[in-house]
Design an enzyme around this catalytic site. Sequence first.
Site, PDB file in Angstrom:
ATOM      1  N   TYR A  23      -2.434 -35.408  76.678  1.00 55.19           N
ATOM      2  CA  TYR A  23      -2.118 -33.991  76.909  1.00 55.19           C
ATOM      3  C   TYR A  23      -0.605 -33.772  76.936  1.00 55.19           C
ATOM      4  O   TYR A  23      -0.057 -32.904  76.237  1.00 55.19           O
ATOM      5  CB  TYR A  23      -2.741 -33.497  78.230  1.00 55.19           C
ATOM      6  N   SER A  57       5.143 -27.447  79.546  1.00 54.32           N
ATOM      7  CA  SER A  57       4.762 -27.902  80.884  1.00 54.32           C
ATOM      8  C   SER A  57       5.832 -28.819  81.436  1.00 54.32           C
ATOM      9  O   SER A  57       6.500 -29.552  80.685  1.00 54.32           O
ATOM     10  CB  SER A  57       3.437 -28.674  80.766  1.00 54.32           C
ATOM     11  N   LYS A 104       2.078 -31.670  74.285  1.00 56.32           N
ATOM     12  CA  LYS A 104       3.076 -30.635  74.618  1.00 56.32           C
ATOM     13  C   LYS A 104       4.468 -31.043  74.123  1.00 56.32           C
ATOM     14  O   LYS A 104       5.208 -30.226  73.557  1.00 56.32           O
ATOM     15  CB  LYS A 104       3.111 -30.399  76.140  1.00 56.32           C
TER      16      LYS A 104
HETATM   17  P1  NAD Z   1      -7.004 -21.988  80.227  1.00 57.89           P
HETATM   18  O1  NAD Z   1      -7.885 -23.083  79.763  1.00 57.89           O
HETATM   19  O2  NAD Z   1      -7.462 -21.109  81.314  1.00 57.89           O
HETATM   20  O3  NAD Z   1      -6.590 -21.071  78.985  1.00 57.89           O
HETATM   21  C1  NAD Z   1      -6.494 -21.570  77.672  1.00 57.89           C
HETATM   22  C2  NAD Z   1      -7.320 -20.647  76.784  1.00 57.89           C
HETATM   23  O4  NAD Z   1      -7.227 -21.103  75.442  1.00 57.89           O
HETATM   24  C3  NAD Z   1      -8.804 -20.640  77.147  1.00 57.89           C
HETATM   25  O5  NAD Z   1      -9.234 -19.313  77.299  1.00 57.89           O
HETATM   26  C4  NAD Z   1      -9.480 -21.317  75.962  1.00 57.89           C
HETATM   27  O6  NAD Z   1     -10.775 -20.775  75.731  1.00 57.89           O
HETATM   28  C5  NAD Z   1      -8.506 -21.030  74.836  1.00 57.89           C
HETATM   29  N1  NAD Z   1      -8.488 -21.999  73.747  1.00 57.89           N
HETATM   30  C6  NAD Z   1      -8.396 -23.358  73.804  1.00 57.89           C
HETATM   31  N2  NAD Z   1      -8.409 -23.875  72.573  1.00 57.89           N
HETATM   32  C7  NAD Z   1      -8.493 -22.843  71.695  1.00 57.89           C
HETATM   33  C8  NAD Z   1      -8.540 -22.745  70.283  1.00 57.89           C
HETATM   34  N3  NAD Z   1      -8.528 -23.818  69.507  1.00 57.89           N
HETATM   35  N4  NAD Z   1      -8.619 -21.521  69.722  1.00 57.89           N
HETATM   36  C9  NAD Z   1      -8.655 -20.406  70.496  1.00 57.89           C
HETATM   37  N5  NAD Z   1      -8.640 -20.438  71.842  1.00 57.89           N
HETATM   38  C10 NAD Z   1      -8.551 -21.643  72.440  1.00 57.89           C
HETATM   39  O7  NAD Z   1      -5.593 -22.674  80.608  1.00 57.89           O
HETATM   40  P2  NAD Z   1      -4.331 -22.032  81.344  1.00 57.89           P
HETATM   41  O8  NAD Z   1      -4.196 -22.678  82.657  1.00 57.89           O
HETATM   42  O9  NAD Z   1      -4.338 -20.565  81.229  1.00 57.89           O
HETATM   43  O10 NAD Z   1      -3.176 -22.639  80.433  1.00 57.89           O
HETATM   44  C11 NAD Z   1      -2.600 -21.883  79.377  1.00 57.89           C
HETATM   45  C12 NAD Z   1      -1.552 -22.737  78.698  1.00 57.89           C
HETATM   46  O11 NAD Z   1      -0.569 -23.157  79.646  1.00 57.89           O
HETATM   47  C13 NAD Z   1      -2.081 -24.021  78.060  1.00 57.89           C
HETATM   48  O12 NAD Z   1      -1.385 -24.246  76.852  1.00 57.89           O
HETATM   49  C14 NAD Z   1      -1.729 -25.087  79.072  1.00 57.89           C
HETATM   50  O13 NAD Z   1      -1.572 -26.345  78.471  1.00 57.89           O
HETATM   51  C15 NAD Z   1      -0.411 -24.556  79.601  1.00 57.89           C
HETATM   52  N6  NAD Z   1      -0.083 -25.031  80.949  1.00 57.89           N
HETATM   53  C16 NAD Z   1      -0.981 -24.837  81.956  1.00 57.89           C
HETATM   54  C17 NAD Z   1      -0.677 -25.295  83.243  1.00 57.89           C
HETATM   55  C18 NAD Z   1      -1.661 -25.144  84.374  1.00 57.89           C
HETATM   56  O14 NAD Z   1      -1.543 -25.884  85.353  1.00 57.89           O
HETATM   57  N7  NAD Z   1      -2.604 -24.226  84.318  1.00 57.89           N
HETATM   58  C19 NAD Z   1       0.553 -25.923  83.472  1.00 57.89           C
HETATM   59  C20 NAD Z   1       1.446 -26.084  82.413  1.00 57.89           C
HETATM   60  C21 NAD Z   1       1.123 -25.631  81.145  1.00 57.89           C
HETATM   61  C1  WQD Z   2      -0.960 -31.388  92.745  1.00 58.18           C
HETATM   62  C2  WQD Z   2      -0.863 -32.345  93.914  1.00 58.18           C
HETATM   63  C3  WQD Z   2      -2.101 -34.367  93.581  1.00 58.18           C
HETATM   64  C4  WQD Z   2      -6.084 -32.492  93.598  1.00 58.18           C
HETATM   65  C5  WQD Z   2      -1.114 -30.942  86.714  1.00 58.18           C
HETATM   66  C6  WQD Z   2      -0.778 -31.505  85.367  1.00 58.18           C
HETATM   67  C7  WQD Z   2       0.475 -30.860  84.847  1.00 58.18           C
HETATM   68  C8  WQD Z   2       0.336 -29.334  84.851  1.00 58.18           C
HETATM   69  C9  WQD Z   2      -0.092 -28.824  86.184  1.00 58.18           C
HETATM   70  C10 WQD Z   2      -0.514 -28.616  82.717  1.00 58.18           C
HETATM   71  C11 WQD Z   2      -0.694 -33.808  93.491  1.00 58.18           C
HETATM   72  C12 WQD Z   2      -2.686 -33.586  94.730  1.00 58.18           C
HETATM   73  C13 WQD Z   2      -4.709 -32.719  93.634  1.00 58.18           C
HETATM   74  C14 WQD Z   2      -6.898 -32.984  94.660  1.00 58.18           C
HETATM   75  C15 WQD Z   2      -4.922 -33.855  95.722  1.00 58.18           C
HETATM   76  N1  WQD Z   2      -0.672 -28.902  83.920  1.00 58.18           N
HETATM   77  N2  WQD Z   2      -4.150 -33.391  94.679  1.00 58.18           N
HETATM   78  N3  WQD Z   2      -6.281 -33.643  95.676  1.00 58.18           N
HETATM   79  O1  WQD Z   2      -0.980 -33.204  88.857  1.00 58.18           O
HETATM   80  O2  WQD Z   2       0.996 -31.852  89.748  1.00 58.18           O
HETATM   81  O3  WQD Z   2      -0.049 -31.216  87.616  1.00 58.18           O
HETATM   82  O4  WQD Z   2      -1.273 -29.534  86.611  1.00 58.18           O
HETATM   83  O5  WQD Z   2       0.471 -28.727  82.035  1.00 58.18           O
HETATM   84  O6  WQD Z   2       0.671 -31.350  83.554  1.00 58.18           O
HETATM   85  O7  WQD Z   2      -0.571 -32.919  85.495  1.00 58.18           O
HETATM   86  O8  WQD Z   2      -1.278 -30.801  89.679  1.00 58.18           O
HETATM   87  O9  WQD Z   2      -2.867 -29.612  91.126  1.00 58.18           O
HETATM   88  O10 WQD Z   2      -3.604 -31.743  89.969  1.00 58.18           O
HETATM   89  O11 WQD Z   2      -1.967 -31.864  91.829  1.00 58.18           O
HETATM   90  O12 WQD Z   2      -4.436 -34.485  96.668  1.00 58.18           O
HETATM   91  O13 WQD Z   2      -8.132 -32.847  94.655  1.00 58.18           O
HETATM   92  O14 WQD Z   2      -2.090 -32.304  94.641  1.00 58.18           O
HETATM   93  O15 WQD Z   2      -2.155 -35.755  93.838  1.00 58.18           O
HETATM   94  O16 WQD Z   2       0.143 -34.408  94.453  1.00 58.18           O
HETATM   95  P1  WQD Z   2      -0.301 -31.912  89.021  1.00 58.18           P
HETATM   96  P2  WQD Z   2      -2.531 -30.953  90.631  1.00 58.18           P
END
Ligand code: NAD
Ligand code: WQD
Length: 337
Positions: free
Chosen positions: A148, A124, A152
């Site tokens: 979190y 991330s 990562k």
């Molecule tokens: P998500 O929660 O939709 O998907 C994660 C999946 O993993 C879920 O289906 C959950 O049931 C499963 N899971 C969690 N723990 C588990 C375990 N111990 N064993 C088996 N399954 C398990 O999340 P996502 O948005 O699809 O994110 C996927 C990956 O990308 C994650 O590692 C997340 O940290 C990373 N990521 C997400 C974002 C984002 O904003 N969505 C941003 C950066 C990184």
């Molecule tokens: C985006 C912008 C908020 C909600 C997060 C995690 C990051 C990654 C992606 C996993 C910001 C603003 C949001 C709301 C708002 N995840 N906002 N009202 O914080 O950039 O990133 O998700 O790895 O680690 O921190 O994403 O979508 O929460 O926010 O004004 O109700 O929207 O302040 O500027 P963020 P976000």
Amino acid sequence: MKILVTGGCGYIGSHTTLALMDAGHEPVLLDNLCNSKRTVLQRIEALQGRIPTFYEGDIRDGALLERVLREEQIEAVIHFAALKAVGESTRIPLEYYENNIGGTLVLLEAMKRCGVRTLVFSSSATVYGEPASVPIREGFPRSAHSPYGRSKLMIEQILEDLQAAEPQWSMVELRYFNPVGAHESGTMGEDPQGIPNNLMPYITQVAIGRRPQLSIFGGDYPTIDGTGVRDYIHVMDLAEGHLKALEHCHGTGGVHTYNLGTGKGYSVLQVVAAFAAACGHPLPYQIEARRPGDIAEYWADPAKAERELGWQARRDMAAMCADSWRWQTRNPNGYEA
Ligand code: NAD
Ligand code: WQD
């Protein structure tokens, strides 16, 4: 290629499964369904004409992983499974470290026992902490500000230590910026449980009338209009990035790190305006206090992924909003319906 997709029923994992199947690969999904629904498998089947092999199970179950890796003759792993809510991680840090780091250790040990040595890891942009400048390049210093984020960052370091000790491993660290959007069919998308933490799912629920208004966290940042700026990336572009990264890095040995972003920043107000255009009506919002821990603005320099993987995000903000809206209107209760 036969690929184990941990967390394959989740938001990004399910869309990546589509991209893998489109390219002729054979994904095998493993998910404990703690943050996803089994229904997603039928949606994949409807789009692909066949259902991917699915194991309901936990990445912390080493015996299960070993059985799946051997019986399915897995060649590479894409590792999405994790808990991902930043705020929640500050309240239950042990669960985050146990699930994310503990689970990854069990996975790596099982892969080692089975001789599978290609891992694509969902990292991330949060591992950059508060960057000194934008756009962010892969070599920027890393730091993290939540359990979190630290999970990562620590996993990246574990992958790097293991690869240094055993050079035959191919580790790919994909640092996602802000994934949004849905499959263009409107049949698959993000299905957050409870009140959404992230901007785009919150906006879609306001647009459809499930929530009265959007709270914008901070209107006094030193940005174009005072609201926070992020690099939003369409989930299908992200999915295709995994495909390119896997195909490029499999079997090469080494640690390969890529930003997956568009290279463009959008403010919260710009996203709200783009979404209003997509859904055809204005969205009620109120500017409120900053959210603790938020950064004013950041976006990716995606040049390395473009240069080395031949990958570039193709879908613009209008497509991200239109696809999110199509998913929301056709599935007002997500995968429940
Ligand atoms: P998500 O929660 O939709 O998907 C994660 C999946 O993993 C879920 O289906 C959950 O049931 C499963 N899971 C969690 N723990 C588990 C375990 N111990 N064993 C088996 N399954 C398990 O999340 P996502 O948005 O699809 O994110 C996927 C990956 O990308 C994650 O590692 C997340 O940290 C990373 N990521 C997400 C974002 C984002 O904003 N969505 C941003 C950066 C990184
Ligand atoms: C985006 C912008 C908020 C909600 C997060 C995690 C990051 C990654 C992606 C996993 C910001 C603003 C949001 C709301 C708002 N995840 N906002 N009202 O914080 O950039 O990133 O998700 O790895 O680690 O921190 O994403 O979508 O929460 O926010 O004004 O109700 O929207 O302040 O500027 P963020 P976000």
